[in-house]
Design an enzyme around this catalytic site. Structure first.
Site, PDB file in Angstrom:
ATOM      1  N   GLU A   1      39.391  46.514  43.200  1.00  0.00           N
ATOM      2  CA  GLU A   1      40.442  47.461  43.572  1.00  0.00           C
ATOM      3  C   GLU A   1      40.104  48.913  43.273  1.00  0.00           C
ATOM      4  O   GLU A   1      40.321  49.787  44.103  1.00  0.00           O
ATOM      5  CB  GLU A   1      41.760  47.113  42.858  1.00  0.00           C
ATOM      6  CG  GLU A   1      42.620  46.090  43.574  1.00  0.00           C
ATOM      7  CD  GLU A   1      42.113  44.673  43.395  1.00  0.00           C
ATOM      8  OE1 GLU A   1      41.139  44.491  42.655  1.00  0.00           O
ATOM      9  OE2 GLU A   1      42.705  43.760  43.977  1.00  0.00           O
TER      10      GLU A   1
ATOM     11  N   HIS B   1      52.545  38.858  38.256  1.00  0.00           N
ATOM     12  CA  HIS B   1      52.555  39.025  39.707  1.00  0.00           C
ATOM     13  C   HIS B   1      53.922  39.415  40.243  1.00  0.00           C
ATOM     14  O   HIS B   1      54.196  39.229  41.420  1.00  0.00           O
ATOM     15  CB  HIS B   1      52.098  37.724  40.388  1.00  0.00           C
ATOM     16  CG  HIS B   1      50.644  37.442  40.205  1.00  0.00           C
ATOM     17  ND1 HIS B   1      50.119  37.001  39.026  1.00  0.00           N
ATOM     18  CD2 HIS B   1      49.604  37.573  41.068  1.00  0.00           C
ATOM     19  CE1 HIS B   1      48.809  36.855  39.157  1.00  0.00           C
ATOM     20  NE2 HIS B   1      48.470  37.189  40.380  1.00  0.00           N
TER      21      HIS B   1
END
Lengths: 359, 386
Positions: A88, A157
């Site tokens: 990322e 998450h």
């Protein structure tokens, strides 16, 4: 109306739009899921502008982790739909560099939880560069992906990043709810010359919405920074973003049964916030409940409270502003616990009754 | 190191009889030998035989002297409190930006970290533009809104304050160059301190996978702030740390070697994908103006580099031994440089700052006309321009 997929239907709609001389109302043309609305927005903008491309994990061969980019790689190829390694910080930085050098990347985070690994590139490289360079280097990038809680995916998450990104000058932050929101706002975000954080919601991806002909057209844009009143009402204002707009409408329906008419505002944009729409509504209803999925401390609702208190509608309040938020806990896995960690219609109804002093 | 001098004998009868010290009988091209390069995953490397014309030599000499003088003046301005915050000086490293700029074009892109004043100048910003930015004036290259670490110009993407972040950005700029089918490269520079950052390796991976036209350059000056390279890196052979990316070690104090290696690298990169250059260099100053630079290294070490490896002195020796210039001519250049920089410094001290309204501008591109920016209290709601 039949569900709408594929090019031929769109061409027919576009032709009908061309033929029409005037339009008094926007009749329903089709049903579209949020997922398909996002897909159409990306597809249309890639077709329209050669400098637009999509990059992220699994966006190409896998058709998107949540199938948002389904069929786009087949249509547009390796040059426009690019699978990245699971890095990322690296690919977000690469995308920002590409934007600085004149391209218009759409950088997907598989979920915004993973954007934390890249957050330096979003804030220090993307958001601040136009200012630091005194207007010399714009960064026309869109960071998009699902944000906030899903179902059963537990603490790492499930975080909502609206408050974190909404905090930073130089960014635009959008949190859409409906299919129409997603299509019009994502297209506007891609065309915007600024860095935009586009916070989707995984649970909403499969939800269908009615779409007007206008919304189905290839040039349908919604203005960033303008909220929408989804339901008019006189007794109390509910302000929400993303999935919670739908929960507010559910609560409003139930409350209408006992004679309470809620005005439900869909924020659409977190930054810049459409303060004016909220202020006007509060001046009308004199009561306000903010509703969000994220944690309470230093959140979106807290910011709305501060603005109302500091602004002209404070003296119109007949009760303190109340907030409905996610519970102040990391997201648990077990269903019963999870249901109590996410705000439900019941929490909204209870808060409305408290505000209006109804038992 | 004796140069092989190629004399071009012009057909003026006078020069056949004139003394070799006459002004119109300078040689016009000279060849020198560089230190050997070290290669990683490369069969062939840049040539150790480098040539320099008189004009090139004088140009590089002047450019390096400007940067040296500009950095010295910046240091003085900082001590006089005319410059605030961070100020990282490039003195000692001039041969890198000068040699590399000589090997690329203005259509190639450069991005570096915070030790960026030399790069800002060599990419085209005037000394005045750099110094006035350091003193925070409206005449600064970013109008005083960026400061030392955030200076930009065409195809120069700064000036970046976060260690290592500029490297994926550089890969992205190269990505754009390739996407737009331009025949250009991006130079992405970083220091020995940044060489251990994870995001570098993420950038290496993607740029190799996608064959991006990026030259990664480690300006190894031996220290990341106060930590020597040996104390920070398990492997200090930085030119090998691209692993599957070929690498070259270059003497960063020799402007001609740097130029030669960069020409080689640009040619390679446009055909094959990324390459990694390690330029061995040295900074005379501390990490920044708040660091005297002597607690973690010895004064003897600093003086030794100054005495034996100074890049400007190296070039001066070449200019003199090849007959391209004289001591006096070089002294004339020196005083001309001093004049240019000192004049710029005077302006940088007295130019006006931006008016207060500018605080609220350039936050976003094309803001709506009714957008207001909040100041420090509720009574301040400022209009903004993009």
């Amino acid at each position: 109306m039949a569900a709408c997929r594929g090019k031929s239907m769109l061409t027919r709609q576009a032709w009908r739009l061309f033929q029409r001389n005037f339009s008094q109302t926007t009749p329903v043309a089709a049903q579209l899921t949020v997922r398909d609305a996002l897909n159409a927005a990306i597809d249309e903008e890639i077709k329209r502008d050669p400098s637009v491309f999509l990059m992220g994990e699994e966006v190409a061969h896998y058709d998107g982790a949540y199938k948002v980019s389904k069929n786009l790689w087949k249509k547009h190829g390796d040059g426009r739909i690019i699978d990245t390694p699971i890095t990322e910080m690296g690919f977000a930085g690469l995308a920002v560099g590409a934007a600085m050098a004149g391209l218009r990347p759409i950088c997907e985070f598989m979920t915004f939880n993973f954007s934390m690994q890249a957050i330096d590139q979003v804030i220090n490289s993307a958001a601040k560069t136009y200012y630091m360079s005194s207007g010399m280097v714009p960064v026309p990038i869109v960071f998009r992906g699902p944000n906030g809680s899903a179902v059963g995916v537990a603490a790492q998450h499930s975080q909502c990043f609206a408050a974190w990104y909404g905090h930073c000058p130089g960014l635009k932050v959008i949190s859409p709810w409906s299919a129409e929101d997603c299509k019009g706002l994502l297209k506007s975000a891609i065309r915007d010359p600024n860095p935009v954080v586009f916070l989707e919601n995984e649970v909403m991806y499969g939800v269908p919405f009615e779409m007007s002909e206008e919304a189905m057209s290839e040039n349908f844009l919604l203005p960033i920074g303008k909220a929408k009143i989804e339901r008019a009402g006189n007794h109390i204002t509910l302000v929400a973003h993303s999935r919670l707009v739908g929960i507010c409408l559910d609560a409003a329906k139930e409350l209408a049964g006992i004679g309470v008419e809620c005005e439900v505002i869909n924020m659409r944009t977190i930054r810049p916030m459409d303060e004016e729409t909220i202020v006007k509504s509060v001046m009308k209803t004199n009561h306000l409940v903010t509703v969000e999925g994220g944690w309470p401390q230093f959140g979106v609702g807290a910011e709305i409270c501060a603005r109302i208190i500091e602004g002209p509608s404070f003296n119109y309040l007949d009760a303190p502003i109340l907030r409905v938020t996610g519970a102040d806990v990391p997201m648990p896995y077990a269903k019963t616990l999870e249901d109590s960690a996410n705000p439900q219609a019941g929490n909204i109804i209870r808060s409305v009754k408290k505000s209006l002093n109804i038992k | 190191m004796l140069p092989a001098v190629r004399q071009r004998i012009l057909i003026f009868p006078k020069s056949l009889f004139g003394s070799i010290y006459q002004a119109n009988n300078y040689a016009t091209e000279a060849t020198f030998k560089t230190q050997p390069y070290k290669l990683h995953m490369l069969e062939n490397g840049p040539s150790t035989e480098v040539t320099m014309t008189r004009d090139e030599g004088l140009q590089y000499y002047r450019q390096m002297q400007v940067i040296r003088r500009m950095e010295t003046v910046a240091g003085n301005l900082y001590k006089a409190k005319a410059i605030r915050g961070f100020c990282h000086l490039y003195s000692g490293q001039e041969a890198i930006c000068t040699g590399m700029e000589a090997a690329i074009t203005k259509e190639d892109a450069v991005i570096t970290a915070y030790r960026a004043h030399g790069w800002t100048y060599i990419r085209g910003v005037s000394v005045h533009g750099v110094l006035a930015e350091l003193t925070g004036r409206a005449s600064g290259c970013t109008q005083g809104k960026g400061g030392s670490m955030h200076m930009y110009t065409k195809n120069f993407y700064g000036g970046n304050g976060i260690v290592g972040a500029q490297v994926p950005l550089g890969a992205g700029i190269a990505f754009a160059l390739k996407y737009q089918k331009k025949n250009n490269v991006c130079l992405a520079l970083y220091g020995d301190g940044a060489a251990n950052q994870g995001q570098l390796f993420e950038a290496f991976n993607m740029s190799q996978l996608w064959k991006l036209p990026v030259i990664y350059i480690c300006e190894n000056n031996g220290y990341g702030m106060g930590t020597s390279a040996e104390r920070a890196a398990a492997s200090t052979t930085y030119y090998k740390r691209g692993d599957y990316i070929p690498g070259i070690w270059v003497d960063g104090m020799d402007v001609l070697a740097v130029r030669e290696a960069t020409r080689f690298a640009k040619d390679y990169v446009l055909k094959h994908g990324p390459i990694l250059m390690e330029t061995a260099t040295y900074r005379y100053s501390g990490h920044s103006m708040s660091d005297p630079g002597t607690s973690y290294r010895t004064r003897e070490e600093i003086e030794s580099v100054r005495g034996k490896r100074d890049p400007i002195f190296n070039l001066k020796e070449k200019l003199l031994s090849s007959g391209f210039s004289t001591e006096q001519d070089l002294k004339n250049i020196d005083s001309d440089v001093r004049k240019e920089v000192d004049e710029a410094a005077e302006k940088a001290k007295s130019d006006p700052e931006l008016p207060l309204e500018e605080l609220y501008n350039h936050i976003i591109v094309d803001p709506p006309s009714d957008m207001r920016v909040r100041g420090c209290d509720v009574t301040i709601s400022a209009p903004t321009k993009g």
